[in-house]
Design a protein around this motif. Sequence first.
Motif, short mmCIF file in Angstrom:
data_model
loop_
_atom_site.label_atom_id
_atom_site.label_comp_id
_atom_site.label_asym_id
_atom_site.label_seq_id
_atom_site.Cartn_x
_atom_site.Cartn_y
_atom_site.Cartn_z
N CYS A 103 0.62 -1.01 0.02
CA CYS A 103 -0.20 0.13 0.47
C CYS A 103 1.12 1.36 0.17
O CYS A 103 2.40 1.35 0.06
CB CYS A 103 -1.65 0.33 1.07
SG CYS A 103 -0.14 0.33 2.89
N ALA A 104 -0.05 1.89 -0.73
CA ALA A 104 1.13 3.43 -0.34
C ALA A 104 1.49 3.44 1.34
O ALA A 104 0.45 3.52 1.72
CB ALA A 104 -0.05 4.56 -0.39
N GLU A 105 2.65 4.50 1.29
CA GLU A 105 2.55 5.21 3.19
C GLU A 105 1.96 6.05 3.76
O GLU A 105 1.61 5.52 4.97
CB GLU A 105 3.82 5.65 2.87
CG GLU A 105 4.95 5.91 4.13
CD GLU A 105 6.02 6.65 4.19
OE1 GLU A 105 7.24 5.88 4.06
OE2 GLU A 105 6.09 7.21 3.43
N SER A 106 0.86 6.97 2.68
CA SER A 106 0.04 7.46 3.19
C SER A 106 -1.47 6.61 3.68
O SER A 106 -1.70 7.65 4.18
CB SER A 106 -0.16 8.78 2.85
OG SER A 106 -0.40 7.94 1.80
N ALA A 107 -1.47 5.83 2.81
CA ALA A 107 -2.47 4.94 3.30
C ALA A 107 -3.15 5.21 4.72
O ALA A 107 -2.77 4.65 5.14
CB ALA A 107 -3.20 3.54 2.73
N HIS A 108 -4.45 4.75 4.87
CA HIS A 108 -4.92 4.97 5.60
C HIS A 108 -4.61 4.18 6.33
O HIS A 108 -4.25 3.55 8.21
CB HIS A 108 -6.71 4.61 6.05
CG HIS A 108 -8.20 5.07 6.39
ND1 HIS A 108 -8.20 4.52 7.26
CD2 HIS A 108 -8.01 7.19 7.09
CE1 HIS A 108 -9.37 5.12 8.14
NE2 HIS A 108 -9.26 6.58 7.94
N LYS A 124 1.01 -8.24 7.32
CA LYS A 124 1.97 -7.66 7.37
C LYS A 124 1.53 -5.96 6.26
O LYS A 124 1.67 -6.63 4.81
CB LYS A 124 3.10 -7.94 7.05
CG LYS A 124 4.42 -7.34 7.17
CD LYS A 124 4.69 -5.88 7.57
CE LYS A 124 6.21 -5.23 7.72
NZ LYS A 124 6.27 -4.31 8.95
N LEU A 125 1.93 -5.11 6.31
CA LEU A 125 1.59 -4.00 5.16
C LEU A 125 3.62 -3.27 5.18
O LEU A 125 4.40 -3.37 5.94
CB LEU A 125 1.01 -2.48 5.99
CG LEU A 125 -0.69 -2.94 6.42
CD1 LEU A 125 -0.50 -1.86 6.97
CD2 LEU A 125 -1.31 -2.86 5.34
N LEU A 126 3.15 -3.82 3.68
CA LEU A 126 4.51 -3.62 3.02
C LEU A 126 3.91 -2.07 2.00
O LEU A 126 3.24 -1.39 0.90
CB LEU A 126 5.31 -4.75 1.60
CG LEU A 126 5.12 -5.70 2.48
CD1 LEU A 126 5.71 -6.68 1.16
CD2 LEU A 126 6.71 -5.32 3.46
N THR A 127 4.90 -0.63 2.84
CA THR A 127 4.52 0.90 2.39
C THR A 127 5.49 0.95 0.86
O THR A 127 6.35 0.64 1.35
CB THR A 127 4.15 1.72 3.81
OG1 THR A 127 5.46 1.49 4.25
CG2 THR A 127 3.53 1.25 4.99
N VAL A 128 4.63 1.90 0.44
CA VAL A 128 5.75 2.67 -0.55
C VAL A 128 5.40 4.07 -0.68
O VAL A 128 3.97 4.35 -0.72
CB VAL A 128 4.93 2.24 -1.86
CG1 VAL A 128 6.01 2.35 -2.81
CG2 VAL A 128 5.58 0.42 -2.06
N PRO A 129 6.60 4.76 -1.03
CA PRO A 129 6.47 6.65 -0.71
C PRO A 129 5.73 6.75 -1.86
O PRO A 129 6.07 5.62 -3.08
CB PRO A 129 7.51 6.96 -0.19
CG PRO A 129 8.00 5.86 -0.21
CD PRO A 129 8.34 4.92 -0.36
N THR A 130 4.71 7.70 -1.81
CA THR A 130 4.61 8.59 -3.16
C THR A 130 3.85 9.88 -3.00
O THR A 130 4.38 10.32 -1.92
CB THR A 130 2.82 7.08 -3.16
OG1 THR A 130 2.02 7.67 -2.39
CG2 THR A 130 2.37 6.93 -3.43
N PRO A 131 4.37 10.10 -3.93
CA PRO A 131 4.14 11.52 -3.96
C PRO A 131 2.88 12.40 -3.85
O PRO A 131 2.33 13.33 -3.83
CB PRO A 131 5.19 12.28 -5.56
CG PRO A 131 4.83 11.40 -6.53
CD PRO A 131 4.63 9.71 -5.55
N GLY A 133 0.14 10.82 -3.29
CA GLY A 133 -0.99 9.11 -1.95
C GLY A 133 -1.70 7.58 -3.30
O GLY A 133 -2.01 6.97 -3.18
N LYS A 134 -1.05 8.35 -4.91
CA LYS A 134 -1.79 7.31 -5.79
C LYS A 134 -0.04 6.04 -5.75
O LYS A 134 0.59 6.43 -6.29
CB LYS A 134 -1.75 7.81 -7.08
CG LYS A 134 -2.83 8.49 -7.01
CD LYS A 134 -3.99 8.47 -7.76
CE LYS A 134 -2.56 10.03 -9.23
NZ LYS A 134 -3.98 10.25 -10.28
N LEU A 135 0.03 4.59 -6.01
CA LEU A 135 0.94 3.82 -6.76
C LEU A 135 0.65 4.03 -8.44
O LEU A 135 -0.25 3.79 -8.43
CB LEU A 135 0.18 2.27 -5.96
CG LEU A 135 0.24 2.28 -4.52
CD1 LEU A 135 0.05 0.46 -3.93
CD2 LEU A 135 1.45 2.34 -4.14
#
Length: 367
Positions: A103-108, A124-131, A133-135
């Motif tokens: 999910c996006a790092e900013s995800a709810h 487990k949540l695997l987060t990704v930074p996004t500029p 909010g969108k993957l």
Amino acid sequence: MADPQAVTPDTARTDARRRHDPGVRGFASDNYAGAHPEVMAALALANGGHQVAYGEDVYTEHLQRVMHSHFGPTAEAFPVFNGTGANVTALQSLTDRWGAVICAESAHINVDEGGAPERMAGLKLLTVPTPDGKLTPELIDRQAFGWEDEHRAMPQVVSITQNTELGTVYTVEEIRAIVEHAHGLGMKVHLDGARIANAAASLDVPMRAFTNAVGVDVMSFGGTKNGMLFGECVIALNPDVARHMKHLRKMSMQLASKMRFVSVQFEALLAKDLWLRNARHANAMAQRLAEGVRAVDGVEILYPVQANGVFARLPQEVTRRLQERFRFYFWDEAAGVVRWMCSFDTTEDDVDAFVLALKEEMTHGRG
């Protein structure tokens, strides 16, 4: 000597009465708004007499047909209490005990659910930074690896939010690309649709266009932010996902005994166009707010205003003074970023009064 301020059974027993000013509205959250009058009327219609509990009522049965009209004949709706419960239940339906969700790092599900997806769903949540909010497929690939590595949680699901926590909206083609990429890697796709109506209104397409039509497997459907009193819904779009959903809903403490009162609210929203009217209005108020804010020197809007939220940066001292006049939240206090949300009941006068107050506070002390 008796305490004159002590609360006793006699002093505490009062008739129900309104304890707030219904004319006061702010920009803190669309959860602050009350219920739409048409939703309240539907609740009254569903009241009285007896109906079978735990979803075996006629309102929940009819809700399935309403959902079919929006999401296709194989969609199955599972009403729940709240948004976190919807996400936890939905994600459990897609993951094994060793599974992970990208999910996006900013995800709810990552920042605003108290760790519930990981604690309650055991994933487990695997987060990704996004500029914004969108993957994207490329961003997903940063975490989409290691399926045979027993030392790493297995990526099984991609979770996207429509619209995102930053107020941006995925296009139909963006979601289609994500789904095709995830499915090609053997993963399923969950869509957190807490504000799905606002996204559909923004894109001017049916909700099916970016859900079942592009292959999303399961979604959390938000009603509270769009005029309902309480309740959300998990919608299984992939028939395989629905097989154990009723058991997962119960285990997740999301099975309402008097479910008719959740289901009838969704019927009020979705049977006609109330969901769309409410969302279009909230979005339009956000656009009006953004236009007004852009004219205020020293205030920066940070993201495209595509739904019902406006994110801005302004001096912290201005924010604190403004918060004494209107309710709203910091989004990132250290960076001076705030979030302003509009609702189905936000008025043009509310927006104009807020913009005027912002202008006054920005010029305060400049002499």
